[in-house]
Design an enzyme around this catalytic site. Structure first.
Site, PDB file in Angstrom:
ATOM      1  N   HIS B 214      72.871  18.743  71.832  1.00  0.00           N
ATOM      2  CA  HIS B 214      74.069  18.481  70.926  1.00  0.00           C
ATOM      3  C   HIS B 214      73.704  18.917  69.542  1.00  0.00           C
ATOM      4  O   HIS B 214      74.617  18.863  68.588  1.00  0.00           O
ATOM      5  CB  HIS B 214      74.146  16.763  70.996  1.00  0.00           C
ATOM      6  CG  HIS B 214      74.706  16.618  72.149  1.00  0.00           C
ATOM      7  ND1 HIS B 214      75.878  15.605  72.232  1.00  0.00           N
ATOM      8  CD2 HIS B 214      74.746  16.831  73.504  1.00  0.00           C
ATOM      9  CE1 HIS B 214      76.538  15.376  73.408  1.00  0.00           C
ATOM     10  NE2 HIS B 214      75.764  16.205  74.264  1.00  0.00           N
ATOM     11  N   SER B 218      76.712  23.633  73.543  1.00  0.00           N
ATOM     12  CA  SER B 218      76.534  24.422  74.610  1.00  0.00           C
ATOM     13  C   SER B 218      76.667  25.840  74.497  1.00  0.00           C
ATOM     14  O   SER B 218      77.517  26.237  73.794  1.00  0.00           O
ATOM     15  CB  SER B 218      77.510  23.895  76.081  1.00  0.00           C
ATOM     16  OG  SER B 218      77.358  22.678  76.432  1.00  0.00           O
ATOM     17  N   LYS B 242      86.016  17.896  84.412  1.00  0.00           N
ATOM     18  CA  LYS B 242      85.704  19.054  85.116  1.00  0.00           C
ATOM     19  C   LYS B 242      84.357  18.651  85.958  1.00  0.00           C
ATOM     20  O   LYS B 242      84.008  19.021  86.905  1.00  0.00           O
ATOM     21  CB  LYS B 242      85.342  19.979  84.155  1.00  0.00           C
ATOM     22  CG  LYS B 242      85.506  21.585  85.006  1.00  0.00           C
ATOM     23  CD  LYS B 242      85.542  22.302  84.098  1.00  0.00           C
ATOM     24  CE  LYS B 242      85.375  24.030  84.789  1.00  0.00           C
ATOM     25  NZ  LYS B 242      85.492  24.958  84.049  1.00  0.00           N
ATOM     26  N   ASP B 243      83.272  17.709  85.000  1.00  0.00           N
ATOM     27  CA  ASP B 243      82.064  17.343  85.630  1.00  0.00           C
ATOM     28  C   ASP B 243      82.542  16.458  87.006  1.00  0.00           C
ATOM     29  O   ASP B 243      81.809  16.415  87.727  1.00  0.00           O
ATOM     30  CB  ASP B 243      81.425  16.557  84.622  1.00  0.00           C
ATOM     31  CG  ASP B 243      80.805  17.441  83.800  1.00  0.00           C
ATOM     32  OD1 ASP B 243      80.614  18.605  83.851  1.00  0.00           O
ATOM     33  OD2 ASP B 243      80.195  17.093  82.795  1.00  0.00           O
ATOM     34  N   GLU B 286      56.536  20.587 100.274  1.00  0.00           N
ATOM     35  CA  GLU B 286      58.043  20.454 100.336  1.00  0.00           C
ATOM     36  C   GLU B 286      58.523  21.756  99.766  1.00  0.00           C
ATOM     37  O   GLU B 286      57.994  22.690  99.125  1.00  0.00           O
ATOM     38  CB  GLU B 286      58.496  19.449  99.668  1.00  0.00           C
ATOM     39  CG  GLU B 286      58.192  18.013  99.963  1.00  0.00           C
ATOM     40  CD  GLU B 286      59.302  17.717 100.932  1.00  0.00           C
ATOM     41  OE1 GLU B 286      59.146  18.107 102.254  1.00  0.00           O
ATOM     42  OE2 GLU B 286      60.293  16.935 100.526  1.00  0.00           O
TER      43      GLU B 286
END
Lengths: 262, 409
Positions: B214, B218, B242-243, B286
């Site tokens: 922040h 972005s 959108k998320d 894994e």
């Protein structure tokens, strides 16, 4: 250059690596001695799959008449049989045929009592040493999770039960008391062929072939390993339907909100 | 209406004046200016955050049903699967959630690599992200030991033994990790505690990650800074919705595995209880560790192999100084773009090699792939930076977006 061309070019680079990897994997499989398992058409395959109730009951019959003499089923309780259609009274009778150690009682002594539906399946041997002593040094594994604990799952188990050979191929010497199995890793297995045609006389009159036996007991053990499967898939269908509708609505809403933007 | 005006709003104001949670939320979640051109690759950070919360919540419920003791761990998991209401759902959500977490984070990281999100002034943001990734690997490794299956036990054996390669104090470290001279109950207990503790550390690191995010906001597909108000839109409602679209699609994939193929990412051997006397024929970690496992195995010397494996992760810390090209986005970097995909293919190849037994031709391919992995950071990135002639990015986000729209018409 258009976006799709760029994309295909860059993806092409990435997939060259994948293809190379795939090519190597094929040669590796060809050189290994693992046997290809025949995929069976199980009633519990697919997203709508359920356990065939007839096969479960017949499979339990095979387990209780054949397998149980050597193999434990430690994580399954007698009460679980009610989930596959056994009546409560019937389960009580089945459990009562076995004895479990309980106690200490008021005198401080351990004692034997008949098993109850809440008890887990009683194991044929007290411990691993006892079972090795009775089985030529071999340890018959617990079957509760067998279907989940082998690559190939039910197809492996089916293959193991149906693909014994009378004789080992030329050049292979079997140790004393061992049998030849096409599917078992190393092919030399301490368990003699457990099932054959007419190994069990079915209560429901189904023809008692080896193939039928193998399918039924595998279905039963698949249930023993994943007793939650039917509930899981039923709930899964509902969750998926919800998610499709919900996501569709979110996409519509997103388009509406973003349409205001210039 | 009256109630809200007379009681609730004054109360909220009263709180906000003393503890500005509401103005903070408004500032960081609602009005927060976000580049208007983020594509769906920018969904994966928030998705990873959602999965972290799912892991913490399901993990709490798993932990209250679990017994961290070598005699009971395996059967307590089976008890959960069979006798606890929806216990199977909790466990499958947690086990598959682990794999999903890594898939999301890997996409998130490759997104950062492609669009240059690690470059100035976001170096610390990237570095905190790599620390989160390291913490995730430690957490996942300890978590995989808890069911106390064969692969849990032998995976733990292989990985903890690596520390014995450290000169002088190696054996001491291993003894300390194990809590004894063999892997036993002490090991399981401390791994359980560690597995419960680490997610809290990850959670706090995520807050720091957000904090750093922040500060400079972005990055975006064009890789140019937000300059004018026309470049940005408020986070809410545009990116909340959108998320959520991304979350819906992700949940379809995630719950598809949970309900219809819950053991897809697992190893059958882990349904066999741990047995120190029987070594599985093929010990594999894994899937998300496989590329680094391949790096480890492609070097004959144990110590150097271990160093290379850790260097494979830690080299990411240095990336902002290896790739100093001022143009961020690969969109405008024709050469880097090709090598980005080569690097991506190399990572996939390493993962594939890590899953194979250590025989030819896999060993040689693994060595070449390992060499290429390090060369990408140490040689290729600096060289591209030196010789590449990047295209000229648009002056601003809105200029770039307008240009793209015109091109489409």
């Amino acid at each position: 250059m258009s976006i799709s061309m760029k994309l295909s070019r860059t993806l092409g680079t990435a997939f060259t690596g994948l293809l190379l990897a795939a090519a190597i994997s094929t040669t590796a499989q060809a050189s290994g001695d693992s046997v290809k398992l025949e995929k069976q058409d199980w009633s519990f395959n697919g997203i709508f799959g359920t356990y065939d109730r007839g096969a479960l009951k017949r499979g339990y019959q095979i387990y209780s008449e054949v397998c149980v003499s050597c193999h434990s089923l430690n994580y399954v309780a007698y009460r679980n049989l009610m989930d596959i259609g056994f009546e409560e009274d019937n389960v009580k009778e089945i459990a009562a045929e076995f004895e479990v150690e309980d106690g200490p009682n008021d005198e401080g002594e351990m004692y034997l009592r008949p098993a109850r539906p809440s008890d887990r399946f009683v194991a044929p041997y007290a411990n691993e040493k006892a079972s090795r002593a009775a089985n030529n040094g071999a340890f018959p594994p617990d079957l509760s999770l067998m279907v989940k604990a082998r690559k190939g799952g039910p197809d492996y188990l089916y293959g193991l039960l149906t693909r014994y050979q009378e004789e080992a191929p030329d050049g292979m010497e079997l140790a004393d008391g061992m049998s030849y199995n096409e599917v078992f890793p190393g092919h030399q297995i301490a368990m003699a062929q457990p099932l054959d045609d007419d190994a069990v006389e079915y209560e429901d009159g189904t023809p008692a072939t080896l193939v039928q036996h193998a399918k039924d007991v595998t279905t039963f053990l698949a249930w023993a390993a994943s007793p939650e499967m039917e509930q899981r898939k039923r709930l899964g269908i509902k969750v998926m339907l919800f998610l499709f509708v919900w996501t569709g609505m979110l996409i519509a809403l997103k388009k509406k909100i973003w349409a205001k933007l210039h | 209406m009256k109630l809200s005006k007379s009681i609730i709003l004054p109360f909220l104001d009263w709180v906000d004046y003393r503890l500005p949670v509401f103005s903070y939320a408004r500032h960081n979640l609602i009005d927060y200016p976000t580049p208007k051109n983020l594509n769906y690759w920018w969904n994966f950070g928030s998705l990873a955050g959602i999965v972290l919360m799912i892991m913490i919540i399901t993990g709490f419920f798993l932990a209250i049903n679990y017994t961290p003791h070598t005699d009971y761990a395996f059967s307590s998991v089976e008890h959960l699967m069979r006798d606890v209401n929806y216990g199977w759902l909790l466990r499958f959500m947690h086990a598959n959630g682990g794999s999903m977490f890594f898939i999301l984070v890997y996409i998130h990281m490759f997104r950062g690599l492609y669009f240059g999100s690690f470059k100035a002034p976001r170096e610390l943001l990237w570095i905190i992200g790599v620390v989160i990734y390291l913490a995730m690997m430690g957490t996942a490794f300890m978590g995989y030991v808890l069911p106390w299956g064969q692969m849990s036990y032998w995976g733990a054996t292989v990985i903890t033994s690596l520390f014995s390669a450290v000169p002088l104090i190696g054996d001491t470290i291993v003894t300390w990790l194990w809590g004894g001279f063999v892997i036993d109950n002490n090991t399981l207990t401390r791994f359980f505690v560690g597995h419960y503790l680490m997610p809290m550390v990850i959670f706090m690191l995520v807050i720091v990650h957000m904090w750093a995010l922040h500060q400079h906001k972005s990055n975006n597909p064009l890789g140019v800074d937000m300059r004018t108000p026309a470049d940005s839109i408020p986070f809410h409602p545009y990116y909340t919705i959108k998320d959520m679209v991304g979350m819906g699609v992700f949940f379809i994939v995630y719950f598809g595995f949970v309900f219809f193929a819950p053991d897809f990412f697992g190893e059958p051997d882990n349904y066999i209880e741990a047995n120190p006397l029987v070594t599985p024929p093929h010990i594999v970690p894994e899937w998300y560790f496989l590329p680094f496992y391949a790096i480890l195995r492609s070097i004959d010397n144990k110590l150097i192999g271990v160093i290379a494996m850790f260097a494979g992760v830690c080299i990411l810390f240095a990336l902002p100084w290896m790739d100093r090209c001022r143009v961020r986005s690969a969109k405008f970097r024709p050469i880097y773009r090709q090598f980005f995909w080569l690097f991506f293919a190399d990572c996939i190849l390493l993962g594939y090699i890590g899953a194979q037994t250590a025989v030819e031709p896999f060993v040689t391919i693994g060595r070449i792939a390992t060499a290429y992995y390090f060369a990408h950071f140490l040689i290729i990135c600096p060289l591209i930076c030196k010789f590449e002639r990047p295209l000229v990015p648009p002056e601003s986000i809105s200029a770039g977006v307008l240009k793209a729209q015109k091109g489409a018409e």
